[in-house]
Design an enzyme around this catalytic site. Structure first.
Site, short mmCIF file in Angstrom:
data_model
loop_
_atom_site.label_atom_id
_atom_site.label_comp_id
_atom_site.label_asym_id
_atom_site.label_seq_id
_atom_site.Cartn_x
_atom_site.Cartn_y
_atom_site.Cartn_z
N LYS A 42 0.80 -1.23 0.00
CA LYS A 42 0.00 0.00 0.00
C LYS A 42 0.84 1.28 0.00
CE LYS A 42 -4.21 -1.85 1.98
NZ LYS A 42 -5.31 -1.69 2.94
N ASP A 96 -9.93 2.92 1.82
CA ASP A 96 -10.01 2.29 3.15
C ASP A 96 -10.66 3.22 4.16
OD1 ASP A 96 -8.87 -0.17 2.54
OD2 ASP A 96 -6.82 0.54 2.90
#
Ligand code: ATR
Length: 273
Positions: A65, A101
Site C-alpha cells: 500500500k 479504506d
C-alpha cells in the site's frame, strides 16, 4: 473482457475476488477479477505488467500500500495525506492511486453511530491504523492512539492527528468507541485489549475478519458493547473501489454475502485438510 485484480503478498486468501466478481455478475458487467500475487521484490515489474496487460483496475493490499505509490503516475490528494494507496485506476494507460479504506471505516461506523464528537481509541499504529485515524479525524471524532511501540503511535499522531498515549493508560481513558487495527486475533483466539476495560466503551470495532467474531468482539459483546466486525470495513472499501472503476455502487449485502460465503468455504476446506 476487461481484467481487474488484487496485488498483495500473500494474497491467496483475499476475499476481494469473490466480492467484485459477485458485483460484476449482479450488475451485468463483462469483466473478471483475479488474484495477482506479487512478492515485494517484484513490485516494480508487476506494475509494468499491469500497464502492459492493460489491467483496468487493481486493489492493493499488504505489503504494497505504501511502496506502490512512487510507481504510479498520479496520487489522489487524500491517498497522499493518508500515505497509502489501496486502489489503482488505469485511465487510458495512466495509473492513478486512491485510498478507499478510510471511506470503508467511515461507512462501517456510520451504520451504528454518528462519528462527530465521539471520543475514539485506536489500538495499533501500523499501516491499517492510518486510514482509521484519518477517517475519525476527518469526521470530527477526537482520537487517542495506543500502540505497543509508543514511538510509532507518536509518529502517526504527528502525521495524521490525534494524540498518542501510553498503553497503560487505556484503562483510565474517557472513551466512547474503540477500533482495533493490529493483527492480533487473526486466526488465533487472542485479543490485544484487556477484557476488563471493554465495559468503558459503547462500541468496539475490529478490522480483523478471520475469524468473523474475534475474541475481542466476543468479549466486547459480553461487556455490553455494540460491535462491528472486520468484514464491514472490507465491504465498504470494496464498494468505493468499485465506484472508482465503474461509477456505480453495488449493494453492501451482495458483497458481504459473497465475502462470507468465501470465508465459510475456506473454513470448511481447512477442516477437511
Ligand atoms: P498493518 O499494515 O497490517 O497495520 P503493520 O504496519 O506491521 O501491519 O502494523 C501492525 C500493528 O500491529 C502495529 O501497530 C503493531 O505494533 P508495533 O508497532 O508495536 O509493532 C501491532 N502488533 C502486532 N503484533 C502485536 C502484538 N502481539 N501485540 C500488540 N500489538 C501488535
Amino acid at each position: 473482457m476487461d481484467t481487474y485484480g488484487i496485488i498483495g503478498w500473500p494474497v491467496a486468501h483475499s476475499l476481494s475476488p469473490a466480492m467484485h466478481n459477485a458485483a460484476f455478475k449482479s450488475l451485468g458487467i463483462r469483466a473478471v477479477y483475479g488474484l495477482l500475487p506479487l512478492a515485494p521484490e517484484n513490485l516494480a515489474e508487476g506494475i509494468k505488467g499491469i500497464r502492459a496487460l492493460n489491467i483496468k483496475g487493481v486493489s492493493v493490499t499488504v505489503p504494497h500500500k505504501e511502496t506502490v505509490m512512487p510507481l504510479l503516475d498520479e496520487i489522489d490528494p487524500v491517498a497522499s495525506e493518508i500515505g497509502a494507496v489501496n486502489t489503482i485506476v488505469n485511465k487510458d494507460g495512466r495509473l492513478l492511486g486512491f485510498n478507499t479504506d478510510w471511506i470503508g471505516v467511515k461507512k462501517a461506523l456510520e451504520e451504528k453511530i454518528a462519528i462527530s464528537g465521539q471520543k475514539a481509541v485506536v489500538v495499533g499504529a501500523g499501516g491499517a491504523a492510518k486510514a482509521v485515524v484519518y477517517a475519525l479525524i476527518k469526521e470530527g471524532a477526537s482520537v487517542a492512539i495506543y500502540n505497543r511501540t509508543f514511538e510509532k503511535a507518536k509518529r502517526l499522531a504527528q502525521t495524521l492527528g490525534g494524540v498518542a498515549l501510553p498503553w497503560e493508560e487505556l484503562a483510565s481513558a474517557s472513551v466512547d468507541i474503540l477500533i482495533q487495527t493490529t493483527s492480533v486475533g487473526l486466526k488465533e483466539d487472542k485479543s490485544p485489549v484487556p477484557k476488563e476495560v471493554l465495559s468503558r466503551f459503547k462500541l468496539v470495532m475490529d478490522i480483523v475478519y478471520q475469524p468473523l467474531k474475534t475474541r475481542l468482539l466476543r468479549e466486547a459483546e459480553e461487556a455490553g458493547c455494540e460491535t462491528i466486525d472486520g468484514l464491514s470495513m472490507l465491504v465498504y472499501q470494496g464498494i468505493e473501489q468499485f465506484y472508482l472503476w465503474f461509477g456505480a455502487r453495488p449493494q453492501a449485502s451482495l458483497m458481504r454475502e459473497a465475502a462470507e460465503k468465501e470465508l465459510l468455504g475456506e473454513k470448511n476446506d481447512q477442516a477437511r485438510n
